[in-house]
Write a protein that holds these residues in place. Structure first.
Motif, PDB file in Angstrom:
ATOM      1  N   SER A  89       0.837  -1.202   0.000  1.00  0.00           N
ATOM      2  CA  SER A  89       0.000   0.000   0.000  1.00  0.00           C
ATOM      3  C   SER A  89       0.869   1.248   0.000  1.00  0.00           C
ATOM      4  CB  SER A  89      -0.889  -0.020   1.251  1.00  0.00           C
ATOM      5  OG  SER A  89      -1.710   1.110   1.310  1.00  0.00           O
ATOM      6  N   THR A  90       0.524   2.226  -0.822  1.00  0.00           N
ATOM      7  CA  THR A  90       1.251   3.497  -0.828  1.00  0.00           C
ATOM      8  C   THR A  90       0.477   4.576  -0.078  1.00  0.00           C
ATOM      9  OG1 THR A  90       2.088   2.892  -3.011  1.00  0.00           O
ATOM     10  CG2 THR A  90       2.416   5.180  -2.317  1.00  0.00           C
ATOM     11  N   TYR A  91      -0.810   4.650  -0.340  1.00  0.00           N
ATOM     12  CA  TYR A  91      -1.612   5.748   0.218  1.00  0.00           C
ATOM     13  C   TYR A  91      -2.570   5.295   1.315  1.00  0.00           C
ATOM     14  CZ  TYR A  91       0.213   7.971  -3.937  1.00  0.00           C
ATOM     15  OH  TYR A  91       1.061   8.455  -4.903  1.00  0.00           O
ATOM     16  N   ASN A 104      -5.047   2.767   1.236  1.00  0.00           N
ATOM     17  CA  ASN A 104      -6.296   2.037   0.932  1.00  0.00           C
ATOM     18  C   ASN A 104      -6.143   0.528   1.176  1.00  0.00           C
ATOM     19  OD1 ASN A 104      -7.530   4.393   0.115  1.00  0.00           O
ATOM     20  ND2 ASN A 104      -7.147   4.066  -2.054  1.00  0.00           N
ATOM     21  N   ILE A 115       0.899   0.857  -8.105  1.00  0.00           N
ATOM     22  CA  ILE A 115       1.426   2.226  -8.117  1.00  0.00           C
ATOM     23  C   ILE A 115       2.247   2.419  -9.400  1.00  0.00           C
ATOM     24  CG2 ILE A 115       3.527   1.641  -6.852  1.00  0.00           C
ATOM     25  CD1 ILE A 115       1.357   4.818  -6.384  1.00  0.00           C
TER      26      ILE A 115
END
Ligand code: FMN
Length: 148
Positions: free
Chosen positions: A10-12, A14, A59
């Motif tokens: 996960s980057t952000y 979610n 991503i």
């Protein structure tokens, strides 16, 4: 009761949120759960876990998020047999991008190549169509629960 590990890419946030909600749901069903935000290959080589849920966003241009990339590359480099491992993949993406949900797809393909047993067909969450994935994830986790 099963031991279930959630491995997150996960980057952000979610996919992290999806994993945490799914883990809470599984815990309420009596399973032992652990959410791992920076997984490593050691997490899947031991036999103490009954099932892994790989919860991966995408991503860049169809890439695996940075926090899951070392895990992927370690597996890619060493190609261990994972025939002891049962798993499912939740892939998050956005169909307005080329390479839709490729992060999760790449993970799933590698798991298949390493002979891990997919117990539940990959769930793909499209941010364009399902901004609130809770219902879809709950349904998918319910199906997974029936199979373990
Ligand atoms: C810079 C950026 C690049 C993205 N690239 C892709 C992509 O190539 N394919 C795709 O399906 N989704 C792509 N997405 C959408 C994300 O995968 C989606 O928003 C996801 O819910 C993000 O999850 P996260 O918050 O766990 O990082 C991209 C999003 C951003 C912000």
């Amino acid at each position: 009761m099963a031991s279930v590990k959630f491995l997150v890419g996960s980057t952000y946030g979610n996919a992290q949120q999806v994993a945490e909600d799914a883990a809470d749901q599984f815990e309420a069903l009596g399973h032992q759960v652990k959410v791992i935000s920076r997984p490593s290959i050691d997490d899947v080589l031991s036999e103490e876990t009954d099932i892994f849920v790989l919860c991966a966003a995408t991503i860049g241009e169809g890439e695996i998020p940075d926090n899951l990339l070392p895990f992927y590359q370690q597996l890619r480099d060493s190609l261990p047999t994972l025939a002891h491992l049962k798993y499912g993949v939740i892939a998050l993406g956005d169909s307005s991008y080329d390479n839709f949900a490729d992060g999760g797809r790449q993970i799933n393909e590698l798991m298949i190549e390493l002979q891990a047993k997919q117990v539940q067909e990959m769930l793909i969450i499209d941010a364009c169509e399902t901004p609130d994935p809770e219902e879809a994830v709950t349904e998918w986790m319910g199906l997974l629960h029936q199979k373990i």
